[in-house]
Motif scaffolding. Structure first.
Motif, short mmCIF file in Angstrom:
data_model
loop_
_atom_site.label_atom_id
_atom_site.label_comp_id
_atom_site.label_asym_id
_atom_site.label_seq_id
_atom_site.Cartn_x
_atom_site.Cartn_y
_atom_site.Cartn_z
N SER A 283 -13.84 -20.40 -15.74
CA SER A 283 -14.67 -19.48 -16.52
C SER A 283 -14.85 -20.03 -17.93
O SER A 283 -14.04 -20.83 -18.41
N VAL A 284 -15.91 -19.57 -18.59
CA VAL A 284 -16.19 -20.01 -19.96
C VAL A 284 -15.04 -19.65 -20.89
O VAL A 284 -14.71 -20.39 -21.81
N GLU A 285 -14.41 -18.51 -20.63
CA GLU A 285 -13.33 -18.04 -21.49
C GLU A 285 -12.13 -18.99 -21.50
O GLU A 285 -11.37 -19.03 -22.48
N ARG A 286 -11.95 -19.75 -20.43
CA ARG A 286 -10.80 -20.65 -20.35
C ARG A 286 -11.09 -22.04 -20.93
O ARG A 286 -10.20 -22.88 -20.98
N ILE A 287 -12.31 -22.29 -21.37
CA ILE A 287 -12.67 -23.62 -21.88
C ILE A 287 -11.80 -24.03 -23.06
O ILE A 287 -11.31 -25.17 -23.10
N PRO A 288 -11.56 -23.16 -24.08
CA PRO A 288 -10.72 -23.58 -25.21
C PRO A 288 -9.34 -24.08 -24.78
O PRO A 288 -8.82 -25.04 -25.36
N TYR A 334 -30.09 -21.11 -10.86
CA TYR A 334 -28.67 -21.07 -11.18
C TYR A 334 -28.41 -20.60 -12.62
O TYR A 334 -27.38 -20.90 -13.20
N VAL A 335 -29.35 -19.83 -13.15
CA VAL A 335 -29.23 -19.38 -14.53
C VAL A 335 -27.96 -18.57 -14.75
O VAL A 335 -27.32 -18.64 -15.81
N TYR A 336 -27.54 -17.81 -13.75
CA TYR A 336 -26.39 -16.91 -13.91
C TYR A 336 -25.13 -17.42 -13.20
O TYR A 336 -24.16 -16.68 -13.06
N ASP A 337 -25.17 -18.63 -12.72
CA ASP A 337 -24.01 -19.17 -12.01
C ASP A 337 -22.91 -19.54 -13.02
O ASP A 337 -23.15 -20.33 -13.93
N PRO A 338 -21.68 -19.01 -12.87
CA PRO A 338 -20.60 -19.28 -13.83
C PRO A 338 -20.26 -20.76 -13.96
O PRO A 338 -19.95 -21.25 -15.05
N LEU A 339 -20.34 -21.49 -12.84
CA LEU A 339 -20.00 -22.91 -12.86
C LEU A 339 -20.89 -23.68 -13.82
O LEU A 339 -20.43 -24.54 -14.57
N ALA A 343 -20.38 -25.77 -17.43
CA ALA A 343 -20.90 -27.11 -17.68
C ALA A 343 -21.71 -27.16 -18.98
O ALA A 343 -21.55 -28.07 -19.79
N LEU A 344 -22.57 -26.17 -19.18
CA LEU A 344 -23.41 -26.15 -20.38
C LEU A 344 -22.57 -25.96 -21.64
O LEU A 344 -22.85 -26.56 -22.69
N GLU A 345 -21.52 -25.14 -21.55
CA GLU A 345 -20.66 -24.93 -22.71
C GLU A 345 -19.86 -26.19 -23.02
O GLU A 345 -19.68 -26.56 -24.20
#
Length: 432
Positions: A283-288, A334-339, A343-345
Protein backbone atom coordinates in the motif's frame (compact mmCIF):
# COMPACT_ATOMS: atom_id res chain seq x y z
CA UNK A 1 57.38 7.10 -27.95
CA UNK A 2 53.91 7.07 -29.56
CA UNK A 3 51.13 8.72 -27.58
CA UNK A 4 48.79 5.98 -28.86
CA UNK A 5 50.36 3.36 -26.64
CA UNK A 6 50.33 2.42 -22.98
CA UNK A 7 53.66 1.53 -21.42
CA UNK A 8 53.75 -1.00 -18.58
CA UNK A 9 56.88 -1.10 -16.46
CA UNK A 10 57.67 -4.46 -14.89
CA UNK A 11 59.62 -3.64 -11.74
CA UNK A 12 60.68 -7.27 -11.33
CA UNK A 13 63.18 -6.96 -14.13
CA UNK A 14 63.16 -3.23 -14.91
CA UNK A 15 61.54 -3.90 -18.28
CA UNK A 16 59.07 -1.73 -20.18
CA UNK A 17 56.59 -3.01 -22.76
CA UNK A 18 54.31 -0.93 -24.98
CA UNK A 19 50.73 -1.88 -25.81
CA UNK A 20 48.76 -0.18 -28.60
CA UNK A 21 45.74 2.02 -27.84
CA UNK A 22 42.73 1.27 -30.05
CA UNK A 23 40.08 3.87 -30.82
CA UNK A 24 36.47 2.99 -31.59
CA UNK A 25 33.96 5.19 -33.39
CA UNK A 26 32.34 6.11 -30.03
CA UNK A 27 33.24 5.72 -26.37
CA UNK A 28 36.53 5.37 -24.51
CA UNK A 29 39.66 3.98 -26.13
CA UNK A 30 41.09 0.62 -25.03
CA UNK A 31 44.61 -0.70 -24.92
CA UNK A 32 45.21 -4.03 -26.57
CA UNK A 33 46.68 -6.60 -24.16
CA UNK A 34 46.46 -9.54 -26.56
CA UNK A 35 50.20 -10.18 -26.15
CA UNK A 36 50.43 -9.37 -22.44
CA UNK A 37 51.20 -12.94 -21.42
CA UNK A 38 53.69 -13.39 -24.25
CA UNK A 39 55.53 -10.17 -23.41
CA UNK A 40 55.33 -10.10 -19.61
CA UNK A 41 54.20 -13.56 -18.52
CA UNK A 42 51.17 -12.02 -16.81
CA UNK A 43 47.39 -12.14 -17.09
CA UNK A 44 44.97 -9.45 -15.92
CA UNK A 45 42.47 -9.99 -13.10
CA UNK A 46 39.13 -8.33 -13.82
CA UNK A 47 36.26 -10.13 -12.03
CA UNK A 48 33.04 -9.74 -14.00
CA UNK A 49 35.04 -8.28 -16.94
CA UNK A 50 33.86 -4.78 -15.98
CA UNK A 51 37.04 -3.14 -17.31
CA UNK A 52 37.65 -5.55 -20.16
CA UNK A 53 36.47 -5.28 -23.77
CA UNK A 54 35.85 -8.91 -24.73
CA UNK A 55 35.37 -8.26 -28.44
CA UNK A 56 35.05 -5.70 -31.22
CA UNK A 57 31.46 -5.05 -32.28
CA UNK A 58 29.63 -2.78 -34.73
CA UNK A 59 26.17 -3.38 -33.32
CA UNK A 60 25.35 -1.43 -30.13
CA UNK A 61 26.91 1.48 -28.26
CA UNK A 62 26.11 2.64 -24.72
CA UNK A 63 27.26 5.82 -23.03
CA UNK A 64 26.21 5.25 -19.44
CA UNK A 65 27.29 8.68 -18.24
CA UNK A 66 25.17 10.53 -20.80
CA UNK A 67 22.29 8.04 -20.98
CA UNK A 68 22.80 7.17 -24.66
CA UNK A 69 21.88 3.91 -26.42
CA UNK A 70 22.60 3.52 -30.14
CA UNK A 71 21.73 0.60 -32.44
CA UNK A 72 24.10 0.69 -35.43
CA UNK A 73 24.56 4.41 -34.71
CA UNK A 74 20.86 5.29 -34.49
CA UNK A 75 19.49 6.64 -31.17
CA UNK A 76 17.03 4.15 -29.73
CA UNK A 77 14.43 6.86 -29.06
CA UNK A 78 14.35 7.69 -32.79
CA UNK A 79 13.99 4.03 -33.71
CA UNK A 80 11.05 3.61 -31.31
CA UNK A 81 9.39 6.70 -32.76
CA UNK A 82 9.96 5.97 -36.47
CA UNK A 83 10.36 2.18 -36.87
CA UNK A 84 8.71 -1.05 -35.80
CA UNK A 85 10.41 -4.08 -34.29
CA UNK A 86 11.03 -5.98 -37.53
CA UNK A 87 12.67 -2.93 -39.10
CA UNK A 88 14.96 -2.77 -36.07
CA UNK A 89 15.63 -6.51 -36.45
CA UNK A 90 16.71 -5.90 -40.04
CA UNK A 91 18.95 -3.06 -38.89
CA UNK A 92 20.67 -5.10 -36.19
CA UNK A 93 21.25 -8.02 -38.56
CA UNK A 94 22.34 -6.09 -41.64
CA UNK A 95 23.80 -2.85 -40.35
CA UNK A 96 21.42 -0.54 -42.21
CA UNK A 97 17.70 0.22 -42.14
CA UNK A 98 15.79 -1.54 -44.93
CA UNK A 99 14.46 0.02 -48.10
CA UNK A 100 10.76 -0.47 -48.76
CA UNK A 101 11.47 -3.50 -50.96
CA UNK A 102 13.92 -4.99 -48.44
CA UNK A 103 11.41 -4.44 -45.65
CA UNK A 104 8.64 -6.30 -47.50
CA UNK A 105 10.93 -9.21 -48.37
CA UNK A 106 12.26 -9.45 -44.81
CA UNK A 107 8.73 -9.57 -43.39
CA UNK A 108 7.73 -12.21 -45.94
CA UNK A 109 10.63 -14.47 -44.96
CA UNK A 110 10.07 -14.04 -41.21
CA UNK A 111 6.36 -14.75 -41.65
CA UNK A 112 7.16 -17.99 -43.47
CA UNK A 113 9.11 -19.26 -40.43
CA UNK A 114 6.63 -18.44 -37.61
CA UNK A 115 5.22 -21.95 -37.10
CA UNK A 116 7.10 -24.52 -35.02
CA UNK A 117 7.33 -28.20 -35.87
CA UNK A 118 4.44 -30.22 -34.46
CA UNK A 119 6.87 -32.67 -32.86
CA UNK A 120 8.46 -29.73 -31.05
CA UNK A 121 5.03 -28.72 -29.76
CA UNK A 122 4.68 -32.18 -28.21
CA UNK A 123 7.81 -31.54 -26.14
CA UNK A 124 5.86 -29.17 -23.88
CA UNK A 125 3.91 -32.08 -22.44
CA UNK A 126 7.10 -33.37 -20.84
CA UNK A 127 7.18 -30.42 -18.43
CA UNK A 128 5.23 -30.27 -15.19
CA UNK A 129 2.08 -28.24 -15.56
CA UNK A 130 3.44 -25.63 -13.12
CA UNK A 131 6.90 -25.38 -14.71
CA UNK A 132 8.26 -21.83 -14.93
CA UNK A 133 7.87 -20.57 -18.52
CA UNK A 134 11.58 -19.68 -18.59
CA UNK A 135 12.47 -23.30 -17.84
CA UNK A 136 10.30 -24.33 -20.78
CA UNK A 137 11.88 -21.67 -23.00
CA UNK A 138 15.42 -22.86 -22.21
CA UNK A 139 14.47 -26.43 -23.10
CA UNK A 140 12.43 -25.77 -26.24
CA UNK A 141 14.88 -23.24 -27.74
CA UNK A 142 17.69 -25.70 -27.12
CA UNK A 143 15.58 -28.42 -28.77
CA UNK A 144 15.52 -26.39 -31.99
CA UNK A 145 19.07 -27.63 -32.47
CA UNK A 146 17.63 -31.15 -32.85
CA UNK A 147 15.42 -29.97 -35.71
CA UNK A 148 17.92 -27.74 -37.51
CA UNK A 149 21.38 -29.27 -37.41
CA UNK A 150 22.17 -31.06 -40.70
CA UNK A 151 21.25 -27.96 -42.72
CA UNK A 152 23.45 -25.48 -40.82
CA UNK A 153 26.99 -24.64 -41.86
CA UNK A 154 27.86 -21.70 -39.59
CA UNK A 155 30.77 -20.77 -41.86
CA UNK A 156 28.25 -19.96 -44.59
CA UNK A 157 26.78 -16.42 -44.16
CA UNK A 158 23.57 -17.51 -45.88
CA UNK A 159 23.07 -20.40 -43.45
CA UNK A 160 23.66 -18.05 -40.53
CA UNK A 161 21.03 -15.70 -41.93
CA UNK A 162 18.49 -18.54 -42.18
CA UNK A 163 19.20 -19.38 -38.53
CA UNK A 164 18.53 -15.74 -37.67
CA UNK A 165 15.20 -15.80 -39.52
CA UNK A 166 14.17 -18.91 -37.61
CA UNK A 167 15.05 -17.41 -34.24
CA UNK A 168 13.27 -14.10 -34.93
CA UNK A 169 10.17 -15.83 -36.28
CA UNK A 170 9.81 -18.74 -33.85
CA UNK A 171 10.67 -17.13 -30.52
CA UNK A 172 7.23 -15.49 -30.10
CA UNK A 173 5.52 -18.77 -31.04
CA UNK A 174 7.63 -20.78 -28.57
CA UNK A 175 7.16 -18.19 -25.81
CA UNK A 176 3.39 -17.90 -26.30
CA UNK A 177 3.11 -21.70 -26.22
CA UNK A 178 5.01 -21.72 -22.90
CA UNK A 179 2.40 -19.32 -21.52
CA UNK A 180 -0.48 -21.38 -22.89
CA UNK A 181 0.96 -24.56 -21.41
CA UNK A 182 1.35 -22.87 -18.02
CA UNK A 183 -2.25 -21.65 -18.23
CA UNK A 184 -3.59 -25.04 -19.33
CA UNK A 185 -4.98 -23.61 -22.57
CA UNK A 186 -4.60 -24.91 -26.16
CA UNK A 187 -1.78 -23.50 -28.26
CA UNK A 188 -2.76 -20.88 -30.83
CA UNK A 189 -1.18 -20.91 -34.26
CA UNK A 190 0.37 -17.74 -35.69
CA UNK A 191 -1.77 -15.48 -37.87
CA UNK A 192 0.44 -14.19 -40.65
CA UNK A 193 -1.73 -11.19 -41.46
CA UNK A 194 -0.90 -9.65 -38.06
CA UNK A 195 2.15 -7.58 -37.19
CA UNK A 196 4.94 -9.14 -35.13
CA UNK A 197 3.71 -7.67 -31.82
CA UNK A 198 0.04 -8.28 -32.66
CA UNK A 199 0.76 -11.90 -33.54
CA UNK A 200 2.56 -12.48 -30.24
CA UNK A 201 -0.34 -11.03 -28.25
CA UNK A 202 -2.82 -13.05 -30.30
CA UNK A 203 -0.96 -16.32 -29.63
CA UNK A 204 -0.87 -15.48 -25.92
CA UNK A 205 -4.42 -14.32 -25.30
CA UNK A 206 -6.66 -15.76 -28.03
CA UNK A 207 -8.57 -19.03 -27.51
CA UNK A 208 -10.53 -21.23 -29.92
CA UNK A 209 -13.72 -20.15 -28.16
CA UNK A 210 -14.06 -16.80 -29.88
CA UNK A 211 -12.45 -14.02 -31.84
CA UNK A 212 -9.71 -12.05 -30.08
CA UNK A 213 -9.07 -8.49 -31.21
CA UNK A 214 -5.63 -7.15 -30.36
CA UNK A 215 -5.67 -3.73 -28.66
CA UNK A 216 -3.66 -1.21 -30.74
CA UNK A 217 -2.39 0.37 -27.51
CA UNK A 218 -1.15 -2.99 -26.23
CA UNK A 219 0.41 -3.87 -29.59
CA UNK A 220 2.27 -0.57 -29.74
CA UNK A 221 3.49 -0.96 -26.15
CA UNK A 222 4.70 -4.51 -26.86
CA UNK A 223 6.48 -3.32 -30.01
CA UNK A 224 8.23 -0.60 -28.01
CA UNK A 225 9.29 -3.06 -25.30
CA UNK A 226 10.73 -5.37 -27.97
CA UNK A 227 12.71 -2.57 -29.63
CA UNK A 228 14.06 -1.23 -26.34
CA UNK A 229 15.20 -4.68 -25.21
CA UNK A 230 16.53 -5.80 -28.61
CA UNK A 231 20.21 -5.44 -27.71
CA UNK A 232 22.33 -3.92 -24.97
CA UNK A 233 25.99 -4.43 -25.79
CA UNK A 234 28.05 -7.13 -24.01
CA UNK A 235 25.77 -7.91 -21.06
CA UNK A 236 25.77 -11.28 -19.27
CA UNK A 237 23.41 -13.11 -21.62
CA UNK A 238 24.90 -11.69 -24.82
CA UNK A 239 28.41 -12.54 -23.63
CA UNK A 240 27.12 -16.04 -22.84
CA UNK A 241 25.78 -16.45 -26.38
CA UNK A 242 29.05 -15.26 -27.90
CA UNK A 243 31.15 -17.49 -25.64
CA UNK A 244 28.98 -20.57 -26.22
CA UNK A 245 28.87 -19.86 -29.93
CA UNK A 246 32.64 -19.41 -30.11
CA UNK A 247 32.98 -23.21 -29.74
CA UNK A 248 31.05 -23.43 -33.06
CA UNK A 249 28.10 -24.96 -31.24
CA UNK A 250 24.72 -25.09 -32.94
CA UNK A 251 23.33 -21.50 -32.88
CA UNK A 252 20.10 -22.59 -31.16
CA UNK A 253 22.13 -24.20 -28.37
CA UNK A 254 24.03 -20.91 -27.97
CA UNK A 255 20.76 -18.93 -27.83
CA UNK A 256 19.40 -21.38 -25.26
CA UNK A 257 22.47 -20.68 -23.12
CA UNK A 258 21.68 -16.98 -23.41
CA UNK A 259 18.09 -17.60 -22.27
CA UNK A 260 19.42 -19.38 -19.18
CA UNK A 261 21.76 -16.49 -18.38
CA UNK A 262 18.96 -13.95 -18.83
CA UNK A 263 16.74 -15.77 -16.31
CA UNK A 264 18.57 -14.47 -13.22
CA UNK A 265 16.98 -11.68 -11.14
CA UNK A 266 20.14 -9.57 -11.51
CA UNK A 267 19.61 -9.57 -15.29
CA UNK A 268 16.39 -10.29 -17.17
CA UNK A 269 14.42 -11.24 -14.07
CA UNK A 270 14.60 -7.73 -12.67
CA UNK A 271 11.21 -6.59 -14.00
CA UNK A 272 9.61 -9.65 -12.39
CA UNK A 273 11.31 -8.66 -9.13
CA UNK A 274 9.79 -5.16 -9.44
CA UNK A 275 6.23 -6.51 -9.29
CA UNK A 276 7.10 -8.80 -6.39
CA UNK A 277 8.47 -5.76 -4.54
CA UNK A 278 5.34 -3.69 -5.24
CA UNK A 279 3.19 -6.50 -3.86
CA UNK A 280 5.45 -6.78 -0.81
CA UNK A 281 5.03 -3.05 -0.11
CA UNK A 282 1.28 -3.55 -0.41
CA UNK A 283 0.00 0.00 0.00
CA UNK A 284 1.03 3.63 -0.50
CA UNK A 285 0.98 4.11 3.28
CA UNK A 286 3.82 1.61 3.73
CA UNK A 287 6.14 3.28 1.18
CA UNK A 288 8.01 5.44 3.78
CA UNK A 289 8.87 2.27 5.72
CA UNK A 290 10.44 0.66 2.66
CA UNK A 291 12.17 3.87 1.56
CA UNK A 292 13.79 4.02 5.01
CA UNK A 293 14.91 0.42 4.64
CA UNK A 294 16.32 1.11 1.18
CA UNK A 295 18.46 3.94 2.59
CA UNK A 296 19.76 1.80 5.48
CA UNK A 297 23.10 0.27 4.42
CA UNK A 298 22.66 -2.48 7.01
CA UNK A 299 19.27 -3.58 5.66
CA UNK A 300 19.40 -6.17 2.82
CA UNK A 301 16.21 -4.78 1.26
CA UNK A 302 16.74 -3.04 -2.09
CA UNK A 303 14.27 -1.16 -4.23
CA UNK A 304 14.08 -3.15 -7.45
CA UNK A 305 13.88 -1.25 -10.74
CA UNK A 306 15.97 1.73 -9.60
CA UNK A 307 19.45 2.59 -10.82
CA UNK A 308 21.46 0.66 -13.39
CA UNK A 309 24.91 -0.94 -13.51
CA UNK A 310 25.75 0.84 -16.78
CA UNK A 311 23.64 4.01 -16.82
CA UNK A 312 24.82 6.63 -14.37
CA UNK A 313 22.19 8.96 -15.74
CA UNK A 314 18.54 8.32 -16.65
CA UNK A 315 18.12 5.06 -18.59
CA UNK A 316 17.03 6.29 -22.08
CA UNK A 317 14.76 3.25 -22.44
CA UNK A 318 13.01 4.13 -19.19
CA UNK A 319 12.24 7.65 -20.42
CA UNK A 320 10.34 6.16 -23.36
CA UNK A 321 8.48 3.53 -21.35
CA UNK A 322 7.54 6.05 -18.64
CA UNK A 323 5.21 7.71 -21.14
CA UNK A 324 3.98 4.35 -22.44
CA UNK A 325 3.22 3.16 -18.90
CA UNK A 326 0.89 6.09 -18.31
CA UNK A 327 -0.87 5.44 -21.64
CA UNK A 328 -1.33 1.76 -20.81
CA UNK A 329 -2.61 2.44 -17.28
CA UNK A 330 -5.18 4.85 -18.68
CA UNK A 331 -6.22 2.58 -21.57
CA UNK A 332 -6.51 -0.54 -19.40
CA UNK A 333 -8.46 1.21 -16.64
CA UNK A 334 -5.94 0.84 -13.82
CA UNK A 335 -6.46 4.35 -12.46
CA UNK A 336 -7.68 3.01 -9.10
CA UNK A 337 -5.46 -0.06 -8.82
CA UNK A 338 -3.41 0.12 -5.54
CA UNK A 339 -0.40 -1.60 -7.13
CA UNK A 340 0.00 1.12 -9.71
CA UNK A 341 -0.52 3.89 -7.17
CA UNK A 342 2.45 2.41 -5.29
CA UNK A 343 4.48 2.40 -8.52
CA UNK A 344 3.59 6.02 -9.30
CA UNK A 345 4.42 7.16 -5.77
CA UNK A 346 7.77 5.35 -5.86
CA UNK A 347 8.51 6.97 -9.20
CA UNK A 348 7.70 10.41 -7.73
CA UNK A 349 9.99 9.83 -4.75
CA UNK A 350 12.86 8.57 -6.92
CA UNK A 351 12.69 11.66 -9.14
CA UNK A 352 12.49 14.14 -6.23
CA UNK A 353 14.10 12.63 -3.11
CA UNK A 354 17.60 14.04 -2.50
CA UNK A 355 19.00 10.60 -1.61
CA UNK A 356 17.84 9.00 -4.87
CA UNK A 357 18.80 12.00 -7.01
CA UNK A 358 22.28 12.23 -5.46
CA UNK A 359 22.91 8.53 -6.03
CA UNK A 360 21.22 8.71 -9.46
CA UNK A 361 18.82 5.92 -8.53
CA UNK A 362 16.31 6.76 -11.24
CA UNK A 363 13.60 4.30 -12.31
CA UNK A 364 15.08 2.06 -14.99
CA UNK A 365 13.59 0.13 -17.92
CA UNK A 366 12.73 -2.85 -15.68
CA UNK A 367 10.58 -0.68 -13.42
CA UNK A 368 8.39 0.60 -16.25
CA UNK A 369 8.31 -2.59 -18.33
CA UNK A 370 7.15 -4.54 -15.28
CA UNK A 371 4.34 -2.06 -14.66
CA UNK A 372 3.32 -2.12 -18.35
CA UNK A 373 3.32 -5.90 -18.69
CA UNK A 374 1.32 -6.29 -15.49
CA UNK A 375 -1.26 -3.77 -16.72
CA UNK A 376 -1.57 -5.78 -19.94
CA UNK A 377 -2.61 -8.82 -17.90
CA UNK A 378 0.64 -10.72 -18.35
CA UNK A 379 1.67 -12.78 -15.29
CA UNK A 380 5.03 -11.98 -13.71
CA UNK A 381 6.56 -15.34 -14.60
CA UNK A 382 6.23 -14.36 -18.29
CA UNK A 383 8.11 -11.06 -17.93
CA UNK A 384 11.56 -12.54 -18.49
CA UNK A 385 10.21 -14.70 -21.31
CA UNK A 386 9.11 -11.55 -23.13
CA UNK A 387 12.54 -10.06 -22.46
CA UNK A 388 14.06 -13.16 -24.10
CA UNK A 389 11.80 -12.82 -27.15
CA UNK A 390 12.88 -9.20 -27.48
CA UNK A 391 16.60 -9.86 -26.92
CA UNK A 392 16.74 -12.84 -29.31
CA UNK A 393 17.48 -10.53 -32.25
CA UNK A 394 20.42 -9.01 -30.39
CA UNK A 395 21.73 -12.45 -29.48
CA UNK A 396 21.56 -13.80 -33.03
CA UNK A 397 23.05 -10.61 -34.49
CA UNK A 398 25.93 -10.73 -32.01
CA UNK A 399 26.43 -14.46 -32.69
CA UNK A 400 26.46 -13.83 -36.44
CA UNK A 401 29.00 -11.03 -36.04
CA UNK A 402 31.22 -13.18 -33.81
CA UNK A 403 31.22 -16.18 -36.16
CA UNK A 404 31.79 -13.95 -39.19
CA UNK A 405 34.79 -12.25 -37.58
CA UNK A 406 36.54 -15.56 -36.81
CA UNK A 407 37.45 -14.51 -33.27
CA UNK A 408 38.23 -18.09 -32.24
CA UNK A 409 37.02 -19.90 -29.15
CA UNK A 410 36.71 -17.86 -25.96
CA UNK A 411 39.01 -18.89 -23.14
CA UNK A 412 39.10 -16.64 -20.04
CA UNK A 413 41.97 -17.24 -17.62
CA UNK A 414 42.00 -17.23 -13.82
CA UNK A 415 44.05 -16.44 -10.73
CA UNK A 416 44.35 -19.82 -9.02
CA UNK A 417 44.16 -19.56 -5.20
CA UNK A 418 43.85 -23.24 -4.24
CA UNK A 419 46.48 -25.63 -2.83
CA UNK A 420 49.91 -25.67 -4.41
CA UNK A 421 50.95 -29.01 -5.92
CA UNK A 422 50.90 -31.82 -3.34
CA UNK A 423 51.16 -35.62 -3.38
CA UNK A 424 48.49 -38.15 -2.51
CA UNK A 425 49.58 -40.27 0.54
CA UNK A 426 50.65 -43.87 -0.31
CA UNK A 427 47.51 -45.22 1.35
CA UNK A 428 45.29 -42.93 -0.71
CA UNK A 429 43.79 -41.64 2.57
CA UNK A 430 44.37 -38.37 4.36
CA UNK A 431 46.86 -38.83 7.19
CA UNK A 432 45.61 -38.42 10.81
Amino acid sequence: MSKDTVTIRDNRNNREVEFPILHGSEGPAVFDITHLYRDLGLFTLDPGFRSTASCKSDITFIDGEEGILLYRGYPVEQLVDRCDHLEVCYLLLNGELPTDAENKEFRRIVTNHTMMHEQLAQMYRGFRRDAHPMAILVGVVGALSAFYHDSIDIRDPRHRLVSAFRIIAKMPTIAAAAYKYYMGQPFMYPKNELTYAENFLHMMFATPCGEYKVSPVMARAMDQIMILHADHEQNASTSTVRLAGSSQANPFAAISAGVGSLWGPAHGGANEAVLKMLREIGSVERIPEFIKRAKDPNDPFRLMGFGHRVYKNFDPRAQILRKTAKEILDAMGYVYDPLFHIALELEKIALEDEYFVRKKLYPNVDFYSGVILSAMGIPTNMFTVIFAVSRSIGWIAQWNEMIGSDEGIGRPRQLYTGHARRDVPPSGLKED
